[in-house]
Design a protein around this motif. Sequence first.
Motif, PDB file in Angstrom:
ATOM      1  N   PHE A  48      62.323   5.712 -24.131  1.00 26.32           N
ATOM      2  CA  PHE A  48      61.283   5.291 -23.207  1.00 26.32           C
ATOM      3  C   PHE A  48      61.821   5.645 -21.829  1.00 26.32           C
ATOM      4  CE2 PHE A  48      58.467   1.383 -24.332  1.00 26.32           C
ATOM      5  CZ  PHE A  48      57.330   2.103 -24.060  1.00 26.32           C
ATOM      6  N   HIS A  50      60.949   4.422 -17.949  1.00 30.83           N
ATOM      7  CA  HIS A  50      60.131   3.613 -17.051  1.00 30.83           C
ATOM      8  C   HIS A  50      60.381   4.054 -15.611  1.00 30.83           C
ATOM      9  CE1 HIS A  50      58.842   1.079 -20.307  1.00 30.83           C
ATOM     10  NE2 HIS A  50      58.164   0.293 -19.485  1.00 30.83           N
ATOM     11  N   SER A  60      58.934  -5.923 -11.557  1.00 31.58           N
ATOM     12  CA  SER A  60      58.758  -5.674 -12.991  1.00 31.58           C
ATOM     13  C   SER A  60      57.352  -5.158 -13.242  1.00 31.58           C
ATOM     14  CB  SER A  60      58.927  -6.953 -13.794  1.00 31.58           C
ATOM     15  OG  SER A  60      60.115  -7.584 -13.457  1.00 31.58           O
ATOM     16  N   TRP A  61      56.414  -5.779 -12.551  1.00 34.92           N
ATOM     17  CA  TRP A  61      55.010  -5.390 -12.651  1.00 34.92           C
ATOM     18  C   TRP A  61      54.472  -5.190 -11.238  1.00 34.92           C
ATOM     19  CZ3 TRP A  61      52.710  -9.748 -16.329  1.00 34.92           C
ATOM     20  CH2 TRP A  61      53.163  -9.516 -17.639  1.00 34.92           C
ATOM     21  N   HIS A  99      51.726   2.574 -15.498  1.00 35.69           N
ATOM     22  CA  HIS A  99      52.089   1.198 -15.835  1.00 35.69           C
ATOM     23  C   HIS A  99      50.995   0.272 -15.313  1.00 35.69           C
ATOM     24  CE1 HIS A  99      54.922  -2.296 -16.301  1.00 35.69           C
ATOM     25  NE2 HIS A  99      55.210  -1.600 -17.388  1.00 35.69           N
ATOM     26  N   HIS A 100      51.227  -1.050 -15.399  1.00 38.43           N
ATOM     27  CA  HIS A 100      50.152  -1.993 -15.081  1.00 38.43           C
ATOM     28  C   HIS A 100      49.621  -1.871 -13.643  1.00 38.43           C
ATOM     29  CE1 HIS A 100      51.574  -3.507 -18.802  1.00 38.43           C
ATOM     30  NE2 HIS A 100      52.477  -4.348 -18.336  1.00 38.43           N
ATOM     31  N   TYR A 145      52.992   6.616 -22.467  1.00 33.44           N
ATOM     32  CA  TYR A 145      52.645   5.195 -22.347  1.00 33.44           C
ATOM     33  C   TYR A 145      51.517   5.130 -21.335  1.00 33.44           C
ATOM     34  CZ  TYR A 145      53.393   0.451 -20.328  1.00 33.44           C
ATOM     35  OH  TYR A 145      53.255  -0.823 -19.845  1.00 33.44           O
ATOM     36  N   TRP A 183      51.406   4.932 -26.461  1.00 30.98           N
ATOM     37  CA  TRP A 183      51.800   3.522 -26.382  1.00 30.98           C
ATOM     38  C   TRP A 183      50.790   2.761 -25.532  1.00 30.98           C
ATOM     39  CZ3 TRP A 183      54.706  -0.905 -25.128  1.00 30.98           C
ATOM     40  CH2 TRP A 183      55.740  -1.230 -26.011  1.00 30.98           C
ATOM     41  N   ASP A 185      50.228  -0.567 -24.167  1.00 37.68           N
ATOM     42  CA  ASP A 185      50.866  -1.863 -23.921  1.00 37.68           C
ATOM     43  C   ASP A 185      49.863  -3.007 -24.030  1.00 37.68           C
ATOM     44  OD1 ASP A 185      52.222  -4.046 -22.706  1.00 37.68           O
ATOM     45  OD2 ASP A 185      53.555  -2.597 -21.771  1.00 37.68           O
ATOM     46  N   ALA A 187      50.223  -6.038 -22.699  1.00 37.04           N
ATOM     47  CA  ALA A 187      50.268  -7.028 -21.614  1.00 37.04           C
ATOM     48  C   ALA A 187      48.961  -7.007 -20.816  1.00 37.04           C
ATOM     49  CB  ALA A 187      51.446  -6.749 -20.701  1.00 37.04           C
ATOM     50  N   GLU A 243      61.368  -7.947 -27.289  1.00 36.79           N
ATOM     51  CA  GLU A 243      61.906  -6.764 -26.622  1.00 36.79           C
ATOM     52  C   GLU A 243      63.426  -6.840 -26.556  1.00 36.79           C
ATOM     53  OE1 GLU A 243      59.867  -6.690 -22.864  1.00 36.79           O
ATOM     54  OE2 GLU A 243      58.004  -5.958 -23.748  1.00 36.79           O
ATOM     55  N   ASN A 282      61.559  -1.818 -29.665  1.00 34.06           N
ATOM     56  CA  ASN A 282      61.658  -1.299 -28.302  1.00 34.06           C
ATOM     57  C   ASN A 282      62.491  -2.245 -27.450  1.00 34.06           C
ATOM     58  OD1 ASN A 282      59.365  -3.172 -28.334  1.00 34.06           O
ATOM     59  ND2 ASN A 282      59.020  -2.543 -26.240  1.00 34.06           N
ATOM     60  N   TRP A 289      62.813  -3.406 -17.613  1.00 38.38           N
ATOM     61  CA  TRP A 289      62.328  -2.054 -17.963  1.00 38.38           C
ATOM     62  C   TRP A 289      62.427  -1.085 -16.795  1.00 38.38           C
ATOM     63  CZ3 TRP A 289      61.566  -0.964 -22.910  1.00 38.38           C
ATOM     64  CH2 TRP A 289      61.412  -2.048 -23.782  1.00 38.38           C
ATOM     65  N   ASN A 650      57.209 -10.706 -16.561  1.00 38.94           N
ATOM     66  CA  ASN A 650      57.585 -10.140 -17.873  1.00 38.94           C
ATOM     67  C   ASN A 650      58.494 -11.041 -18.699  1.00 38.94           C
ATOM     68  OD1 ASN A 650      57.277  -8.156 -19.823  1.00 38.94           O
ATOM     69  ND2 ASN A 650      59.184  -7.133 -19.261  1.00 38.94           N
ATOM     70  N   ASN A 653      57.947 -11.272 -22.641  1.00 40.42           N
ATOM     71  CA  ASN A 653      58.522 -10.305 -23.582  1.00 40.42           C
ATOM     72  C   ASN A 653      60.023 -10.183 -23.457  1.00 40.42           C
ATOM     73  OD1 ASN A 653      55.968  -9.652 -24.528  1.00 40.42           O
ATOM     74  ND2 ASN A 653      55.658  -8.254 -22.819  1.00 40.42           N
TER      75      ASN A 653
HETATM   76  C1  FUL Z   1      55.740  -4.728 -21.705  1.00 39.80           C
HETATM   77  C2  FUL Z   1      55.449  -4.452 -20.237  1.00 39.80           C
HETATM   78  O1  FUL Z   1      54.861  -5.557 -19.617  1.00 39.80           O
HETATM   79  C3  FUL Z   1      56.783  -4.112 -19.643  1.00 39.80           C
HETATM   80  O2  FUL Z   1      56.718  -3.953 -18.251  1.00 39.80           O
HETATM   81  C4  FUL Z   1      57.270  -2.834 -20.308  1.00 39.80           C
HETATM   82  O3  FUL Z   1      56.465  -1.736 -19.962  1.00 39.80           O
HETATM   83  C5  FUL Z   1      57.324  -3.006 -21.823  1.00 39.80           C
HETATM   84  C6  FUL Z   1      57.658  -1.748 -22.562  1.00 39.80           C
HETATM   85  O4  FUL Z   1      56.112  -3.501 -22.317  1.00 39.80           O
HETATM   86  O5  FUL Z   1      54.732  -5.328 -22.372  1.00 39.80           O
END
Ligand code: FUL
Length: 694
Positions: A48, A50, A60-61, A99-100, A145, A183, A185, A187, A243, A282, A289, A650, A653
């Motif tokens: 992966f 990130h 993180s987000w 990402h988010h 992703y 992928w 996600d 979240a 995770e 993962n 991440w 986060n 997870n």
């Molecule tokens: C999670 C995400 O919220 C994390 O930031 C990260 O990308 C991970 C792989 O999945 O659900």
Amino acid sequence: MNQNILASVLLTFAVLGVCGAQVKAPAPFGPVPSENQMRWQEMEYYAFIHFSLNTYTDQSWGFGNEDINLFNPTNLDAREWVRVCKESGMKGVIITAKHHSGFCLWPSKYTEYSVKNAPWKNGKGDVVREVADACKKYGLKFGVYLSPWDRNRADYGQPEYITYFRNQLTELLTEYGPVFEVWFDGANGGTGWYGGANENRKIDAKTYYDWPNTYALVRKLQPKIVIWNDGGDRGDLRWVGTESGYVGEKNWSLLNAKGDVTWNMLHHGLEGGDSWVPAEVNTSIRPEWFYHPAEDDKVKTVPQLLDSYYHSIGRNATFLLNFPIMPDGTIHPTDVKHAIEMNKVVKQTFAANLAKNAKVEATNARGGSKKFGPQNAVDEKNDTYWATDDDVTTASLTITLKKPTLFNRFLSQEYIRLGQRVKGFTVEALVDGQWKELGKGSTIGYKRILRFPAVETTQVRFSITDAKAAPVISVVGLYNAPLILDAPLITRNRQGEIAIASADVGPQFYYTLDGATPTTKSARFTGPVPTGDGKVEVRAISFDPATGKSSPVAQENFDISRKDWKIMDVSGDQPYALLDGNPNTSWKQPRNKTMPVDLVIDLGSEKTLTGFKYFPDQGMWGPGVIAEYEFYVSPDNTEWQLVSKGEFSNIKNNRVWQMKTFAPTPGRYIKLRALRNTDGNNDVGYAEVDVITN
Ligand code: FUL
């Protein structure tokens, strides 16, 4: 054809006739993998990556409104990333295209929030393209992703967003060549910028994304792809519920196509499941991440990475290991070093199967035939196998080695194209004329590896003690792994006593309390070491007297001892589990409380506080992981001052230490207020709570 050849062909037919040409191969049992799942499973290990605006904001987000101008990696060369992955033994790379936060690493036509408006390469860059090209160059597979949750989009939550999401997916799946995995996600955190609305948006993840149609699109555009999801809408693979880098010891590659999926099902699969949905483990090479400089000394060590290897690939799963990219666009040298070293150990360990072509006997072979005989398990071929008669579900295979052989690993593979069958097995060695159990397990699946202390023997017995149907075993192997010394785990209890331990059996420990690097001349740890009430820095090593080798140095900085702390408004000793220094013990607030739920502690005397630390309960059942908090300090348990508030991003997870700092504040009482937990109920739990003083 000359006479001799003809004769030998006839002879071969005759022999096959006697020995099993007419013996039929076992019929598939239960669900079996698709070709796409097979290809993916055989990759075993992939990366992966990130990388996003979060990299520049230490988040993180991302919230969705982070400044695009921050994105300017000066040394980005995706070929370097992929080279590192290749040298680490990986077979593919999955990049966080979005990402988010919604920021796109490729110049999507459908949004302005992407690299095309960043200073990097004057808006002409495309990280996704660079990764895809580098994968081609190094012969690795390429994956993407794409976060369904998008905190940038004004239309997130509306039907229009689904069109946007599919448009982006179409770009990624048509413009970058073959994609091995996508992928999605799971979240969906709620709050976000959402085009300036700055609000909390809840969607129903089950219905909003209309996954069946998105999956159909994905399969149309990339027929050879596998789809990951977190269990809600069955894709081709499943999350394992954590995770932290491991799947259950019992791991079925099965789930039901319909119905809710519990944590247990994610972690162990479902023995009677009606669909083939194998597990992917993962985890990140660091606690988080994305890259955070504060984690430069928290990179997983080689033994920790090996642990994840054995608890993923060694337990019938694949291993997806994350590299966070630094702001300059490179992978941190420590991460590179550890990943490459881990691969060296794996290669060294599995270089030679010590049971290769050894003499093998089985209690049963299908139709008494050679065609399905036990030698197929040690011929180093994955497509030949030992199988028993249909009505035989317990059987043993005995390996006789030419000379006494030392080994500490056992590996086995089922021929999963015919389904996953084994439910229980043991491995024994003949030692001093007696069978000694080396290890046992439940499921095998695509691959299963057992670790045990090294043993020297000439005979090994592998017994299948329980199976759903006649076992079909394609590989059996014995290996001798080099001994790896782990940096030991250092803990300090409430009384201020230090303990040192390691996962290995047998190493000695040496330590210092003055910041000096420990050597075998330092104090040797033989039992708890009192360290008084103040701050203390402990460094320690594990040492193998047999080889003279030492582990890397472990270091822990403990703040004031918690000896005089008193947890207010509780009774009994149990709550003190959160102060005992042991991350594996925890305390949960009484169930009748409703949010907000307070934990108040009397520190015994006034301190100048600069922060606090929270380590969540690591358990499965109602752990009460705090997601949103407030932290207060008081001189007298009456007048409270709010010194910190926010979210533990986060944490759902990734249940690692959470550390929050604030301006120096004097006080004798602290209050950690839980406002929301990760499950949206009223459970609140703590494995450890600590303070930072100056
Ligand atoms: C999670 C995400 O919220 C994390 O930031 C990260 O990308 C991970 C792989 O999945 O659900």
